[in-house]
Design a protein around this motif. Structure first.
Motif, PDB file in Angstrom:
ATOM      1  N   MET A  79      43.082  27.566  -9.548  1.00 33.88           N
ATOM      2  CA  MET A  79      43.651  27.820 -10.871  1.00 33.88           C
ATOM      3  C   MET A  79      45.174  27.852 -10.817  1.00 33.88           C
ATOM      4  O   MET A  79      45.863  27.224 -11.636  1.00 33.88           O
ATOM      5  CB  MET A  79      43.130  29.145 -11.428  1.00 33.88           C
TER       6      MET A  79
ATOM      7  N   LYS B  85      46.830  24.550 -10.369  1.00 35.28           N
ATOM      8  CA  LYS B  85      46.738  23.736 -11.584  1.00 35.28           C
ATOM      9  C   LYS B  85      47.938  23.963 -12.498  1.00 35.28           C
ATOM     10  O   LYS B  85      48.418  23.033 -13.155  1.00 35.28           O
ATOM     11  CB  LYS B  85      45.445  24.079 -12.323  1.00 35.28           C
ATOM     12  N   TYR B  86      48.429  25.205 -12.534  1.00 35.50           N
ATOM     13  CA  TYR B  86      49.498  25.536 -13.475  1.00 35.50           C
ATOM     14  C   TYR B  86      50.872  25.631 -12.823  1.00 35.50           C
ATOM     15  O   TYR B  86      51.862  25.858 -13.512  1.00 35.50           O
ATOM     16  CB  TYR B  86      49.175  26.858 -14.184  1.00 35.50           C
TER      17      TYR B  86
ATOM     18  N   TYR C 203      41.218  35.307 -13.113  1.00 34.22           N
ATOM     19  CA  TYR C 203      42.146  35.211 -14.254  1.00 34.22           C
ATOM     20  C   TYR C 203      43.399  36.047 -14.005  1.00 34.22           C
ATOM     21  O   TYR C 203      44.532  35.588 -14.195  1.00 34.22           O
ATOM     22  CB  TYR C 203      41.413  35.685 -15.506  1.00 34.22           C
TER      23      TYR C 203
ATOM     24  N   ASP D 285      46.031  34.741 -11.506  1.00 31.51           N
ATOM     25  CA  ASP D 285      47.009  33.820 -12.089  1.00 31.51           C
ATOM     26  C   ASP D 285      48.072  34.586 -12.869  1.00 31.51           C
ATOM     27  O   ASP D 285      49.251  34.227 -12.846  1.00 31.51           O
ATOM     28  CB  ASP D 285      46.302  32.812 -12.998  1.00 31.51           C
TER      29      ASP D 285
ATOM     30  N   ALA E 241      43.632  29.375 -18.728  1.00 34.73           N
ATOM     31  CA  ALA E 241      43.102  30.086 -17.562  1.00 34.73           C
ATOM     32  C   ALA E 241      41.761  30.733 -17.902  1.00 34.73           C
ATOM     33  O   ALA E 241      40.835  30.753 -17.071  1.00 34.73           O
ATOM     34  CB  ALA E 241      44.099  31.142 -17.093  1.00 34.73           C
TER      35      ALA E 241
ATOM     36  N   ASP F 159      39.091  28.097 -17.795  1.00 35.33           N
ATOM     37  CA  ASP F 159      38.726  27.782 -16.406  1.00 35.33           C
ATOM     38  C   ASP F 159      37.881  28.897 -15.791  1.00 35.33           C
ATOM     39  O   ASP F 159      36.841  28.641 -15.163  1.00 35.33           O
ATOM     40  CB  ASP F 159      39.991  27.575 -15.570  1.00 35.33           C
ATOM     41  N   ALA F 160      38.326  30.148 -15.950  1.00 38.00           N
ATOM     42  CA  ALA F 160      37.622  31.273 -15.309  1.00 38.00           C
ATOM     43  C   ALA F 160      36.231  31.474 -15.897  1.00 38.00           C
ATOM     44  O   ALA F 160      35.271  31.790 -15.177  1.00 38.00           O
ATOM     45  CB  ALA F 160      38.450  32.550 -15.453  1.00 38.00           C
TER      46      ALA F 160
END
Length: 704
Positions: free
Chosen positions: A98, A101-102, A216, A219, A283, A286-287
């Motif tokens: 995650m 990705k960001y 989560y 991140d 996020a 995704d989570a």
């Protein structure tokens, strides 16, 4: 070979754990002694079998690092092997995916990220970036120095703070080159594993037991630090015991946290707030998609940044709209017309751009209004949950509501995302063609809608008064003008056709003759404007007519002096194609016979017209002097001569007879003997003029 790799890996781990400059000084040589020390290090590496890794060895080491991570070797003792029924290693790996990705790639460099540099695949920031660079340098100091140059290399090894260090373009380029090396990638992998493991341990130790929520929040911690997570969880307690909370409650609290003043970067600009919340929504998506528990029974998956497209979170959205505005939606997970209409109603009520699509701004505002008081203050009330405005009701009608109730007393205009509409007793009337009010303005509607393209003179009732009204871009314009429609051109007074008006009126195209409210394009004659009268041709004042023109002015027929199309009410002598005329108070005076003046002189007038055939000495008044005046070709001639009329020949001085003159005087025919101003044709004899004596025969002086 195994010993080589483990020794190199151990050096990285040891340096990761150390933050002191002394440790780095001991491990990494200064640039001034680099060449000698590099040779010594190479010799020592051969003796201890810890030489620099080849590419194939580096790949193998990366694989082993991954296996160590999966075995939990790098986990601290604080976290158990599972959290919420999910293996901790799986949680750590999901968090890594995650965050990557960001953030960035291995060689990513942000030269100025909110006041300081950020580097690498986790965008290590400021002093953390400097620590990572030290680790990278420690693996191959000579190569690092060659890439970075002495100045930047030594700065990385120094004690200087990088809390506000930004990079030049050249420095950023060098750093990208260093970050792309195998040694850098290995160091970043290790540091990533260490950091993410630390995030997971921190979140676990703070009480979170939901695996999806841990990912989560990892991140969040990478983006906002452990302080941000601490603050968010202090708010999240308003939803219950932290160990019982799911991803949904954590996500809601984090979005609401963005509206507090606890994060200086978020509060710096609305863009920062939007960026933060957008990342949080992504996020969450995704989570919640990891296949682990993310909400309590009876709750729903929350929306993505575009639920209408992704189909993620539609039931939650429908349920939230029902809670917020009694939308009456079925929780069918379908983004159909009813859901879209409810979203539009919410957007309008919230002051958002109204399009019916629940994007980031709509989702975050819905979360804020429903849950901010609960998440931040522990109170149950929601924010502004009443609808006021034009919305589509559950029966399909478009209605005007005030505080969620149809206002049946309202008749006028109201707007929504599709435009401005005519409302009759609270309901949109699609059949209406006519005028409607909005505040102090009136607008023309077709098919119940203000089209904003109607221009002309339109029939209808405005403010209780029936008439024909001036309309520009569908709005009634309450001014004075001359405007057209298909039936003609019309005099507008205070926005409305004035059918009682006859006279002149102006618009941008000129001045026009109006008869009973309409421009009379067939009219040629005079028209009044205030105290002035003007000559019109084909219904318009052309401002180029200068003449003596026939017509009726102020009820009086005659021939009138016109200059640049305006009647001039003065006294003058003016010309037209028929002659020159005596003007009295602007009009030809056909009863006048005598002398009259214009800029060209004084003229003899007979029956109102200049008599250009008149040659005589006439009695009259010139410039206030009543006398007998010499007129030739109809004009008073102001010179000295001897001129005749039917009564004789006369001594003229400055245009008039001098009856006191005795002597001789000349004209074009000769010299004459004058007695009492008149030629004495009966005299024959002599006359003395000065020192000379002349012979006179029948009044004619012989000057030979």
């Amino acid at each position: 070979m195994k010993r080589k790799k483990l020794a190199a890996f151990g050096l990285v781990i040891a340096l990761t754990a150390s933050s002191s400059s002394a440790a780095f000084a001991a491990a990494v040589p200064a640039a001034s002694n680099m060449e000698t020390t590099a040779v010594q290090q190479m010799d020592q590496a051969e003796e201890t079998d810890t030489d620099i890794l080849s590419d194939s060895e580096a790949v193998e080491l990366q694989q082993e690092i991954a296996s160590y991570s999966n075995d939990g070797i790098l986990l601290t003792a604080a976290a158990p092997s599972t959290i919420g029924g999910v293996a901790t290693t799986d949680i750590i790996n999901a968090a890594k995916v995650m965050i990557r990705k960001y953030e960035g790639s291995y060689s990513s460099v942000n030269a100025n990220d909110n006041g300081a540099l950020s580097i690498g695949k986790m965008q290590w920031h400021a002093d953390r970036a400097k620590s990572l660079l030290r680790i990278i340098i420690s693996g191959d100091a000579a190569s690092a120095q060659a890439i970075l140059g002495d100045a930047l290399y030594n700065e990385i090894l120094s004690d200087a703070s990088w809390s506000k260090r930004v990079l030049t373009d050249d420095e950023a380029k060098k750093m990208r080159t260093l970050l792309a090396t195998t040694q850098s990638q290995l160091a970043q992998d290790v540091q990533e594993n260490t950091d993410v493991t630390g995030y997971v341990n921190d979140i676990y130790n703070r009480g979170i037991r939901n695996a999806a929520a841990v990912v989560y929040l990892a991140d969040v911690e990478n983006q906002s630090g452990s302080g941000g997570v601490k603050t968010i969880l202090s708010y999240a307690k308003n939803f219950g015991n932290l160990g019982d909370l799911t991803l949904n409650e954590i996500h809601i609290t984090t979005v609401c946290y963005a509206y507090t003043n606890r994060n200086s970067w978020i509060n710096k600009s609305e863009k920062n707030r939007t960026d933060f919340i957008t990342r949080r929504i992504n996020a969450y998506t995704d989570a919640s998609g990891l296949g682990w528990t993310y909400c309590n029974a009876g709750d729903y998956r929350m929306p993505s940044t575009s639920p209408a497209v992704s189909k993620i979170g539609i039931q939650w959205l429908q349920n939230a709209l029902n809670q917020y505005q009694n939308a009456g939606l079925s929780l069918d997970g379908s983004y159909g017309p009813a859901t879209k209409a409810a979203v539009r109603a919410f957007q309008q009520n919230a002051g958002l751009s109204v399009d019916g699509d629940a994007g980031v701004n709509t989702i975050r505002e819905l979360i804020r209004r429903l849950y901010f008081n609960k998440a931040i203050y522990g109170r149950s009330e929601i924010i502004g949950n009443t609808v006021t405005g034009l919305v589509q009701d559950t029966d399909g009608r478009w209605v005007y509501k005030v505080n969620d109730k149809i206002d049946t007393t309202y008749t006028g205009l109201a707007s929504n995302e599709y435009g401005w509409w005519y409302i009759l007793n609270g309901v949109l009337d699609f059949s209406y063609n006519g005028f409607g009010r909005n505040g102090d303005s009136w607008w023309y509607c077709r098919g119940g809608k203000v089209q904003f393209d109607d221009n002309g003179v339109i029939e209808g009732t405005v403010n209780g008064t029936y008439g024909w009204w001036k309309v520009v871009n569908s709005q009634v314009i309450f001014d004075n003008d001359v405007c057209a429609n298909a039936s003609g051109w019309w005099k507008i007074t205070n926005g409305k056709v004035d059918f009682d008006y006859t006279g002149l009126a102006q618009n941008a195209g000129g001045w026009w003759y109006i008869h009973n409210g309409a421009v009379d394009f067939g009219y040629t004659g005079f028209g009044q404007n205030g105290n002035s009268w003007w000559y019109c041709r084909d219904g318009q004042v052309h401002f180029d007519d200068t003449d003596v023109i026939e017509g009726t002015v102020n009820g009086t027929y005659g021939w009138w002096k016109v200059v640049n199309s305006q009647v001039i009410f003065d006294n003058d002598v003016c010309a037209n194609v028929y002659g020159w005329w005596k003007i009295t108070d602007g009009k030809v005076d056909f009863g006048y016979t005598g002398l009259a003046q214009n800029v060209g002189g004084w003229w003899y007038i007979r029956n109102g017209a200049v008599d250009f055939d008149k040659n005589s000495v006439l009695e009259g008044t010139v410039n206030g002097d009543t006398a007998w005046w010499n007129v030739r070709g109809g004009q008073v001639i102001f010179r000295s001569t001897v001129a005749d009329n039917e009564m004789g020949w006369w001594r003229i001085e400055n245009g008039k007879v001098n009856f006191g003159y005795n002597g001789i005087a000349q004209n074009d025919f000769g010299w004459w003997y004058i007695r009492n101003g008149q030629v004495d044709f009966g005299y024959t004899g002599t006359v003395t003029d000065g020192n000379r004596t002349y012979q006179v025969v029948n009044g004619n002086v012989n000057r030979q």
